[in-house]
Design a protein around this motif. Structure first.
Motif, PDB file in Angstrom:
ATOM      1  N   ARG A 133       0.839  -1.204   0.000  1.00 13.90           N
ATOM      2  CA  ARG A 133       0.000   0.000   0.000  1.00 13.90           C
ATOM      3  C   ARG A 133       0.872   1.252   0.000  1.00 13.90           C
TER       4      ARG A 133
ATOM      5  N   ASN B  38       0.263   5.687   0.486  1.00 13.17           N
ATOM      6  CA  ASN B  38      -0.671   6.693   0.991  1.00 13.17           C
ATOM      7  C   ASN B  38      -0.376   8.011   0.293  1.00 13.17           C
TER       8      ASN B  38
ATOM      9  N   THR C  52      -8.166   7.139   5.481  1.00 12.88           N
ATOM     10  CA  THR C  52      -6.981   7.589   4.760  1.00 12.88           C
ATOM     11  C   THR C  52      -5.891   6.538   4.718  1.00 12.88           C
ATOM     12  N   THR C  53      -5.745   5.796   5.820  1.00 16.12           N
ATOM     13  CA  THR C  53      -4.732   4.754   5.860  1.00 16.12           C
ATOM     14  C   THR C  53      -5.334   3.506   6.476  1.00 16.12           C
TER      15      THR C  53
ATOM     16  N   SER D 260      -3.521   6.261  -4.490  1.00 16.49           N
ATOM     17  CA  SER D 260      -4.417   6.254  -3.343  1.00 16.49           C
ATOM     18  C   SER D 260      -4.768   4.846  -2.946  1.00 16.49           C
ATOM     19  N   PRO D 261      -4.685   4.511  -1.639  1.00 14.50           N
ATOM     20  CA  PRO D 261      -5.031   3.156  -1.214  1.00 14.50           C
ATOM     21  C   PRO D 261      -6.510   2.875  -1.342  1.00 14.50           C
TER      22      PRO D 261
END
Length: 503
Positions: A161, A163, A289-290, A310-311
């Protein structure tokens, strides 16, 4: 005065005699009655101090070791930290090694751990202003990342991933029991953070730092296990090779005595242990967001490229395909909401003063220059409400509706020419297929006619002489685009479902 001088001589001669007598035992063989050093160390005071020192078995043994496959510089002095030169954008392998002894950390045996890889500043001065430095770099290089993971070349990396708020960070899960290699790419060069006075200065050094965590009681990877880092400098493509060659030639010109003051160049760089990076708390800051890693998320997939990192891309892409149209009359606040809703939150700050009409006036080239090639094209298509053309389109009509239309046609009165009106209305529904599978076709048919997909047992196509041919994925692949079908249903035996027949 003479008396004083005699007294001084007497005192001096006495001191010399005492000092000589004190040295008289040195060099003689110690007898059996003399004390030994072991007796001294056995005193309680030394026992107490020795007990505070870690024994050889108690010394800290790092559970992991990370090896960067890039040569160290030969122009580094013996007691200085190693320095490694990298080329901008080139993929370098970082081997993740399990360094545990038997019995160490049994709680992670057979389980995944999470590693966070960062590119950070080496200089303390730049660390204090890291946020401002990265924001400036982001403004000059919109849509780019400082650090990327080369997914095709990496081995053993699970659920990687990135961010968009952390352009210098990547994270992934990996199994210590299996071979794991992360191929990283550093896109920022060392001279991008210097004032560049008088034609340029020496580039600033960076650090590659890896922090590894295990799962806590709730299944989140927050318990710190190990951290290590190394010092690097990043050059434009092939610049690292030239710099390495220059350092090697300089060392060859030095004398043998001078060479002893410098470290030899090693083919690989071993990251040395360090303190964990202080801002790792962002991992649990916000699920939106994460996203936090959970035990159920052990599925391998590719990270979006550097321009669409973007994850949330994958998760949102599966739940919402329709892009809402942005109106020219949209206010600045409404334009910001549209950007967030359509997964362009990364660029909301860049367009903080843009209204709907301002965004719609931007050309494709403008958006590519601002947001990078991938997100620029995606934003342009979203602004113009351009949907992706489906792989296959077919039209279907329910048999009862089709028969009703024919009956209405037969009952129409003749027009003034004495002929029937041939303008009958047959209501067809469009089905758009992306996966080209039987399951997708059955699901779309069920959606159109308001029934549950579980009620459709089989899908058949009426063939020659009225035979029913079972529809397979291969048949769906070979359907002609924009074909028309009349759908009829047959009650399935011994079940509550139906068989669908395409005529």
């Amino acid at each position: 005065m003479a008396w004083v001088l005699k007294m001084d001589e007497a005192i001096e001669s006495g001191l010399v005699h005492d000092f000589d007598s004190s040295l008289s035992g040195i060099g003689q063989e110690l007898g059996s009655g003399a004390y030994s050093m072991s007796d001294v160390l056995a005193l309680p005071i030394f026992k107490q101090e020795d007990s505070n020192l870690p024994s050889e078995n108690e010394t800290k043994h790092p559970p992991f070791q990370y090896v960067l496959y890039a040569a160290t510089s030969p122009a580094v002095k013996l007691h200085d930290e190693t320095l490694t030169y990298l080329n901008q954008g080139q993929s370098y392998e970082v081997r993740m090694l399990d360094n545990r002894k038997i019995g160490d950390l049994p709680e992670i045996s057979g389980k995944m751990v999470k590693s966070i890889v960062r590119v950070v500043f080496h200089d303390r001065r730049l660390q204090y202003t890291e946020h401002q430095q990265l924001e400036g770099w982001k403004w000059n290089r919109p849509g780019d990342r400082l650090l990327d993971l080369d997914i095709p070349m990496s081995v053993g990396i699970i659920d990687p991933r990135t961010n968009p708020a952390q352009l210098n960070t990547i994270e992934f899960l990996w199994d210590p029991a299996k071979r794991t290699s992360a191929f990283i790419q550093v896109h920022c060069i060392s001279t991008e953070f210097t004032p560049r006075k008088h034609g340029g200065e020496k580039g600033v050094p960076f650090r590659i730092q890896i922090d590894t965590f295990k799962q806590n009681e709730t299944g989140e990877y927050t318990d710190h296990l190990h951290s290590a880092s190394c010092q690097i400098k990043v050059f434009k493509p092939k610049g690292a090779d030239r710099k390495q060659k220059t350092d090697r030639e300089k060392m060859e010109k030095r004398t043998a005595q001078e060479k002893e003051k410098y470290q030899p160049s090693y083919e690989t760089t071993i990251l040395t242990e360090c303190s964990p990076w202080p801002d790792n708390a962002y991992v649990n800051s916000s699920p939106s967001t994460t996203p936090a890693f959970t035990p159920g998320q052990v599925s391998t997939y590719s990270v979006p490229d550097s321009n669409s990192s973007s994850p949330n891309h994958q998760g949102e892409g599966t739940t919402q395909f329709v892009v809402e149209q942005l109106c020219p009359t949209a206010t600045i606040q409404e334009a910001q909401q549209w950007l967030h809703k359509n997964r362009f939150s990364t660029y909301a700050r860049l367009f903080s003063n843009f209204s709907g009409s301002d965004l719609l006036k931007l050309t494709r080239d403008d958006l590519v220059q601002i947001c990078g090639s991938a997100d620029g094209i995606r934003l342009f298509n979203a602004l113009k409400a351009r949907s992706v053309r489906p792989r296959l389109t077919i039209y279907v009509c329910q048999e009862s509706q089709h028969a009703r239309s024919i009956s209405q046609l037969a009952n129409l009165q003749d027009n003034e020419n004495g002929e029937g009106d041939s303008r009958a209305i047959y209501v067809y529904h469009a089905i758009y297929l992306e996966e080209l599978t039987t399951a997708e076709l059955a699901k779309k048919i069920a959606t159109i006619f308001n029934i549950s997909p579980n009620q459709i047992n089989q899908v058949y196509r009426q063939g020659p002489t009225g035979i029913h041919v079972l529809v397979s994925d291969q048949m769906v692949h070979n359907l002609q685009d924009e074909s028309c079908f009349v759908i009829s249903t047959i009650k399935a035996e011994n079940t509550e479902g139906y068989h669908v027949i395409l005529k």
